[in-house]
Scaffold this motif. Sequence first.
Motif, PDB file in Angstrom:
ATOM      1  N   LYS A  14       0.823  -1.202   0.000  1.00 27.48           N
ATOM      2  CA  LYS A  14       0.000   0.000   0.000  1.00 27.48           C
ATOM      3  C   LYS A  14       0.859   1.254   0.000  1.00 27.48           C
ATOM      4  O   LYS A  14       0.533   2.246  -0.643  1.00 27.48           O
ATOM      5  CB  LYS A  14      -0.938   0.004   1.208  1.00 27.48           C
ATOM      6  CG  LYS A  14      -2.093  -0.962   1.059  1.00 27.48           C
ATOM      7  CD  LYS A  14      -3.029  -0.883   2.234  1.00 27.48           C
ATOM      8  CE  LYS A  14      -4.202  -1.828   2.065  1.00 27.48           C
ATOM      9  NZ  LYS A  14      -5.143  -1.754   3.192  1.00 27.48           N
ATOM     10  N   TYR A  17       2.230   1.646  -3.459  1.00 25.53           N
ATOM     11  CA  TYR A  17       1.138   2.073  -4.333  1.00 25.53           C
ATOM     12  C   TYR A  17       0.906   3.580  -4.222  1.00 25.53           C
ATOM     13  O   TYR A  17       0.819   4.278  -5.234  1.00 25.53           O
ATOM     14  CB  TYR A  17      -0.131   1.296  -3.969  1.00 25.53           C
ATOM     15  CG  TYR A  17      -1.373   1.728  -4.699  1.00 25.53           C
ATOM     16  CD1 TYR A  17      -1.522   1.492  -6.060  1.00 25.53           C
ATOM     17  CD2 TYR A  17      -2.415   2.362  -4.040  1.00 25.53           C
ATOM     18  CE1 TYR A  17      -2.661   1.883  -6.743  1.00 25.53           C
ATOM     19  CE2 TYR A  17      -3.554   2.755  -4.706  1.00 25.53           C
ATOM     20  CZ  TYR A  17      -3.682   2.510  -6.059  1.00 25.53           C
ATOM     21  OH  TYR A  17      -4.807   2.907  -6.723  1.00 25.53           O
ATOM     22  N   SER A  43       1.380   1.336 -10.870  1.00 22.57           N
ATOM     23  CA  SER A  43       0.512   1.437  -9.697  1.00 22.57           C
ATOM     24  C   SER A  43      -0.691   0.508  -9.828  1.00 22.57           C
ATOM     25  O   SER A  43      -1.141  -0.064  -8.834  1.00 22.57           O
ATOM     26  CB  SER A  43       0.061   2.876  -9.472  1.00 22.57           C
ATOM     27  OG  SER A  43      -0.789   3.307 -10.494  1.00 22.57           O
ATOM     28  N   GLU A  44      -1.207   0.323 -11.028  1.00 22.31           N
ATOM     29  CA  GLU A  44      -2.319  -0.600 -11.236  1.00 22.31           C
ATOM     30  C   GLU A  44      -1.899  -2.037 -10.952  1.00 22.31           C
ATOM     31  O   GLU A  44      -2.667  -2.812 -10.378  1.00 22.31           O
ATOM     32  CB  GLU A  44      -2.856  -0.483 -12.657  1.00 22.31           C
ATOM     33  CG  GLU A  44      -3.626   0.786 -12.915  1.00 22.31           C
ATOM     34  CD  GLU A  44      -4.067   0.945 -14.355  1.00 22.31           C
ATOM     35  OE1 GLU A  44      -3.806   0.034 -15.176  1.00 22.31           O
ATOM     36  OE2 GLU A  44      -4.667   1.980 -14.666  1.00 22.31           O
ATOM     37  N   TYR A  47      -1.855  -2.394  -7.286  1.00 28.02           N
ATOM     38  CA  TYR A  47      -3.218  -2.442  -6.765  1.00 28.02           C
ATOM     39  C   TYR A  47      -3.817  -3.841  -6.918  1.00 28.02           C
ATOM     40  O   TYR A  47      -4.501  -4.333  -6.017  1.00 28.02           O
ATOM     41  CB  TYR A  47      -4.085  -1.404  -7.468  1.00 28.02           C
ATOM     42  CG  TYR A  47      -5.483  -1.324  -6.912  1.00 28.02           C
ATOM     43  CD1 TYR A  47      -5.708  -0.794  -5.640  1.00 28.02           C
ATOM     44  CD2 TYR A  47      -6.568  -1.778  -7.635  1.00 28.02           C
ATOM     45  CE1 TYR A  47      -6.979  -0.721  -5.115  1.00 28.02           C
ATOM     46  CE2 TYR A  47      -7.841  -1.708  -7.123  1.00 28.02           C
ATOM     47  CZ  TYR A  47      -8.041  -1.174  -5.863  1.00 28.02           C
ATOM     48  OH  TYR A  47      -9.317  -1.114  -5.346  1.00 28.02           O
TER      49      TYR A  47
END
Length: 58
Positions: A14, A17, A43-44, A47
């Motif tokens: 997290k 991210y 970042s995707e 995630y």
Amino acid sequence: MFGLFKSDPLKALKKQYSQKLEEAMHAQRNGDIRGYAKLTEESETLYKEIQKLEAETK
């Protein structure tokens, strides 16, 4: 007792991210659209990993 000192992989992901999203925002503001796209893609991916870990823990 010893679980107290273990690092939480979900927390680390997290943090990575949010850092990637912030870097992407700065790249977009500076006009670096390719850099923004690359950072957003990274970042995707992070995630998706976060969602996978959260699903495993539930």
